[in-house]
Design a protein around this motif. Sequence first.
Motif, PDB file in Angstrom:
ATOM      1  N   LEU A  72       0.967  -1.169   0.015  1.00 30.64           N
ATOM      2  CA  LEU A  72       0.057   0.051  -0.042  1.00 30.64           C
ATOM      3  C   LEU A  72       0.899   1.209  -0.035  1.00 30.64           C
ATOM      4  O   LEU A  72       0.603   2.172  -0.596  1.00 30.64           O
ATOM      5  CB  LEU A  72      -0.702   0.142   1.314  1.00 30.64           C
ATOM      6  N   ARG A  73       2.000   1.200   0.683  1.00 28.38           N
ATOM      7  CA  ARG A  73       2.849   2.331   0.871  1.00 28.38           C
ATOM      8  C   ARG A  73       3.398   2.475  -0.533  1.00 28.38           C
ATOM      9  O   ARG A  73       3.521   3.677  -0.801  1.00 28.38           O
ATOM     10  CB  ARG A  73       3.796   2.131   2.003  1.00 28.38           C
ATOM     11  N   ASP A  74       4.019   1.532  -0.945  1.00 34.50           N
ATOM     12  CA  ASP A  74       4.657   1.908  -2.289  1.00 34.50           C
ATOM     13  C   ASP A  74       3.838   1.857  -3.632  1.00 34.50           C
ATOM     14  O   ASP A  74       4.279   2.341  -4.542  1.00 34.50           O
ATOM     15  CB  ASP A  74       5.367   0.356  -2.602  1.00 34.50           C
ATOM     16  N   SER A  75       2.572   1.833  -3.221  1.00 36.88           N
ATOM     17  CA  SER A  75       1.722   2.201  -4.346  1.00 36.88           C
ATOM     18  C   SER A  75       1.643   3.752  -4.335  1.00 36.88           C
ATOM     19  O   SER A  75       0.969   4.339  -5.388  1.00 36.88           O
ATOM     20  CB  SER A  75       0.199   1.478  -4.184  1.00 36.88           C
ATOM     21  N   LYS A  76       1.973   4.180  -3.178  1.00 37.47           N
ATOM     22  CA  LYS A  76       1.687   5.678  -3.090  1.00 37.47           C
ATOM     23  C   LYS A  76       0.118   6.315  -3.444  1.00 37.47           C
ATOM     24  O   LYS A  76      -0.212   7.262  -3.661  1.00 37.47           O
ATOM     25  CB  LYS A  76       2.557   6.515  -3.867  1.00 37.47           C
ATOM     26  N   LEU A  77      -0.427   5.158  -2.747  1.00 37.47           N
ATOM     27  CA  LEU A  77      -2.324   5.173  -2.674  1.00 37.47           C
ATOM     28  C   LEU A  77      -2.844   5.722  -3.913  1.00 37.47           C
ATOM     29  O   LEU A  77      -3.838   6.077  -4.236  1.00 37.47           O
ATOM     30  CB  LEU A  77      -2.593   6.627  -1.954  1.00 37.47           C
ATOM     31  N   ARG A  78      -2.055   4.940  -5.098  1.00 39.63           N
ATOM     32  CA  ARG A  78      -2.518   5.160  -6.419  1.00 39.63           C
ATOM     33  C   ARG A  78      -3.293   3.753  -6.859  1.00 39.63           C
ATOM     34  O   ARG A  78      -3.699   3.708  -8.334  1.00 39.63           O
ATOM     35  CB  ARG A  78      -1.811   5.515  -7.438  1.00 39.63           C
ATOM     36  N   ASP A  79      -3.350   2.855  -6.205  1.00 38.90           N
ATOM     37  CA  ASP A  79      -3.799   1.363  -6.504  1.00 38.90           C
ATOM     38  C   ASP A  79      -5.432   1.404  -5.687  1.00 38.90           C
ATOM     39  O   ASP A  79      -5.227   1.092  -4.771  1.00 38.90           O
ATOM     40  CB  ASP A  79      -2.938   0.322  -6.117  1.00 38.90           C
ATOM     41  N   ASP A  80      -6.216   1.480  -6.815  1.00 35.45           N
ATOM     42  CA  ASP A  80      -7.493   1.439  -6.391  1.00 35.45           C
ATOM     43  C   ASP A  80      -7.964   0.054  -5.596  1.00 35.45           C
ATOM     44  O   ASP A  80      -8.738   0.095  -4.546  1.00 35.45           O
ATOM     45  CB  ASP A  80      -8.723   1.831  -7.359  1.00 35.45           C
ATOM     46  N   VAL A  81      -7.457  -0.889  -6.246  1.00 37.59           N
ATOM     47  CA  VAL A  81      -7.842  -2.531  -5.706  1.00 37.59           C
ATOM     48  C   VAL A  81      -7.142  -2.245  -4.394  1.00 37.59           C
ATOM     49  O   VAL A  81      -8.070  -2.933  -3.237  1.00 37.59           O
ATOM     50  CB  VAL A  81      -7.404  -3.382  -6.578  1.00 37.59           C
ATOM     51  N   LEU A  82      -6.036  -2.140  -4.033  1.00 34.83           N
ATOM     52  CA  LEU A  82      -5.547  -2.078  -2.738  1.00 34.83           C
ATOM     53  C   LEU A  82      -6.176  -1.168  -1.626  1.00 34.83           C
ATOM     54  O   LEU A  82      -6.359  -1.673  -0.560  1.00 34.83           O
ATOM     55  CB  LEU A  82      -4.066  -1.742  -2.652  1.00 34.83           C
ATOM     56  N   LEU A  83      -6.607  -0.112  -1.962  1.00 34.88           N
ATOM     57  CA  LEU A  83      -7.495   0.661  -1.137  1.00 34.88           C
ATOM     58  C   LEU A  83      -8.476   0.083  -0.941  1.00 34.88           C
ATOM     59  O   LEU A  83      -9.161   0.381   0.400  1.00 34.88           O
ATOM     60  CB  LEU A  83      -7.711   2.401  -1.883  1.00 34.88           C
ATOM     61  N   GLU A  84      -9.428  -0.392  -1.613  1.00 38.29           N
ATOM     62  CA  GLU A  84     -10.800  -0.921  -1.223  1.00 38.29           C
ATOM     63  C   GLU A  84     -10.374  -2.306  -0.551  1.00 38.29           C
ATOM     64  O   GLU A  84     -11.246  -2.223   0.579  1.00 38.29           O
ATOM     65  CB  GLU A  84     -11.362  -1.551  -2.924  1.00 38.29           C
ATOM     66  N   GLN A  85      -9.601  -3.005  -0.634  1.00 36.43           N
ATOM     67  CA  GLN A  85      -9.080  -4.023   0.491  1.00 36.43           C
ATOM     68  C   GLN A  85      -8.743  -3.543   1.829  1.00 36.43           C
ATOM     69  O   GLN A  85      -9.175  -4.038   2.626  1.00 36.43           O
ATOM     70  CB  GLN A  85      -7.780  -4.879  -0.171  1.00 36.43           C
ATOM     71  N   PHE A  86      -7.737  -2.372   1.780  1.00 35.62           N
ATOM     72  CA  PHE A  86      -7.591  -1.582   2.907  1.00 35.62           C
ATOM     73  C   PHE A  86      -8.980  -1.242   3.721  1.00 35.62           C
ATOM     74  O   PHE A  86      -9.108  -1.427   4.877  1.00 35.62           O
ATOM     75  CB  PHE A  86      -6.764  -0.658   2.516  1.00 35.62           C
ATOM     76  N   TYR A  87      -9.827  -0.526   2.814  1.00 34.77           N
ATOM     77  CA  TYR A  87     -11.152  -0.024   3.588  1.00 34.77           C
ATOM     78  C   TYR A  87     -11.993  -1.320   4.328  1.00 34.77           C
ATOM     79  O   TYR A  87     -12.251  -1.367   5.256  1.00 34.77           O
ATOM     80  CB  TYR A  87     -11.867   0.637   2.689  1.00 34.77           C
ATOM     81  N   ASP A  88     -11.918  -2.408   3.427  1.00 34.88           N
ATOM     82  CA  ASP A  88     -12.497  -3.482   3.770  1.00 34.88           C
ATOM     83  C   ASP A  88     -12.026  -4.144   5.076  1.00 34.88           C
ATOM     84  O   ASP A  88     -12.685  -4.428   5.720  1.00 34.88           O
ATOM     85  CB  ASP A  88     -12.699  -4.633   2.647  1.00 34.88           C
ATOM     86  N   ARG A  89     -10.564  -4.030   5.164  1.00 36.35           N
ATOM     87  CA  ARG A  89      -9.981  -4.533   6.324  1.00 36.35           C
ATOM     88  C   ARG A  89     -10.240  -3.761   7.565  1.00 36.35           C
ATOM     89  O   ARG A  89     -10.715  -4.508   8.719  1.00 36.35           O
ATOM     90  CB  ARG A  89      -8.549  -4.758   6.081  1.00 36.35           C
ATOM     91  N   ILE A  90     -10.538  -2.351   7.527  1.00 40.33           N
ATOM     92  CA  ILE A  90     -10.618  -1.775   8.747  1.00 40.33           C
ATOM     93  C   ILE A  90     -12.118  -1.916   8.847  1.00 40.33           C
ATOM     94  O   ILE A  90     -12.333  -2.103  10.239  1.00 40.33           O
ATOM     95  CB  ILE A  90     -10.292  -0.183   8.154  1.00 40.33           C
ATOM     96  N   ILE A  91     -13.190  -1.860   8.024  1.00 43.53           N
ATOM     97  CA  ILE A  91     -14.455  -1.972   8.587  1.00 43.53           C
ATOM     98  C   ILE A  91     -14.779  -3.293   9.179  1.00 43.53           C
ATOM     99  O   ILE A  91     -15.585  -3.468  10.068  1.00 43.53           O
ATOM    100  CB  ILE A  91     -15.417  -2.014   7.026  1.00 43.53           C
ATOM    101  N   LYS A  92     -13.942  -4.484   8.666  1.00 42.84           N
ATOM    102  CA  LYS A  92     -14.066  -5.932   9.282  1.00 42.84           C
ATOM    103  C   LYS A  92     -13.720  -5.962  10.835  1.00 42.84           C
ATOM    104  O   LYS A  92     -14.307  -6.496  11.515  1.00 42.84           O
ATOM    105  CB  LYS A  92     -13.464  -6.951   8.464  1.00 42.84           C
ATOM    106  N   SER A  93     -12.693  -5.337  10.902  1.00 43.38           N
ATOM    107  CA  SER A  93     -11.965  -5.190  12.485  1.00 43.38           C
ATOM    108  C   SER A  93     -12.201  -3.919  13.127  1.00 43.38           C
ATOM    109  O   SER A  93     -12.052  -4.059  14.568  1.00 43.38           O
ATOM    110  CB  SER A  93     -10.416  -5.376  12.176  1.00 43.38           C
TER     111      SER A  93
END
Length: 231
Positions: free
Chosen positions: A91-112
């Motif tokens: 996620l860091r190395d994508s510099k927040l430009r990867d929408d797929v990674l961001l969606e996964q990140f949001y889903d992880r937070i919502i789940k936990s």
Amino acid sequence: MRKQEISEIKKLFTPGNCSITRICGCYVECGENKKTEWNQAFLALPEDELYKYFEILRKSLSGTLGKNLLNLEFSEKSRNEGGQQEFFLHLRDSKLRDDVLLEQFYDRIIKSYEYVGNYLILLIHDAYDIPGRTRDGIEMEDASDEVYDYILTYICPVDLSKPGLSYNAVENTFQNRIRDWVVGMPDAAFLFPAFNDRSTDLHSTLYYSKDAEELKENFVDLMLGCPLPLS
């Protein structure tokens, strides 16, 4: 991270020192429904909004070390392939430009993240050119030999403003104030990687909790993969 290193990062959250590249956000309703998302260059925000974000960012690194501001190390399990540490690195190395990674990140937070109301997930990327220092602690901007590349995530409650009366200057009357949804100060936040000894530490993260008595152990375990220190 020590107090001095935390202060050094907080100083970046000012107009004159800012090097933040991007900001992303996801508004979550009722603790689980993604209402809206956005992703943009941080410095493209209107000036008045920048100051509000700076205030929230500084708050997410405030508190007392060892109480509500904790240095955490990733567990052996989370360091394995496919673990939390690897995910945060991507996620860091994508510099927040990867929408797929961001969606996964949001889903992880919502789940936990256990929260029954509405909240806002905010995430920034920054590349800090660390200035060198003399033995006396004087900064030498031309002596930098490392860039601290990091992401900072903070979760803010979103609540309805309180009811009340407001003054209408056009009609010269007092009226019932319109209630709207207001973003509060962070409830939880984490910085990855940590900035230990003024350098990148990929094996650690700095975690913030608004309530030192409620550190959200389940969130820290599932989302970060870090054990909390014993009280």
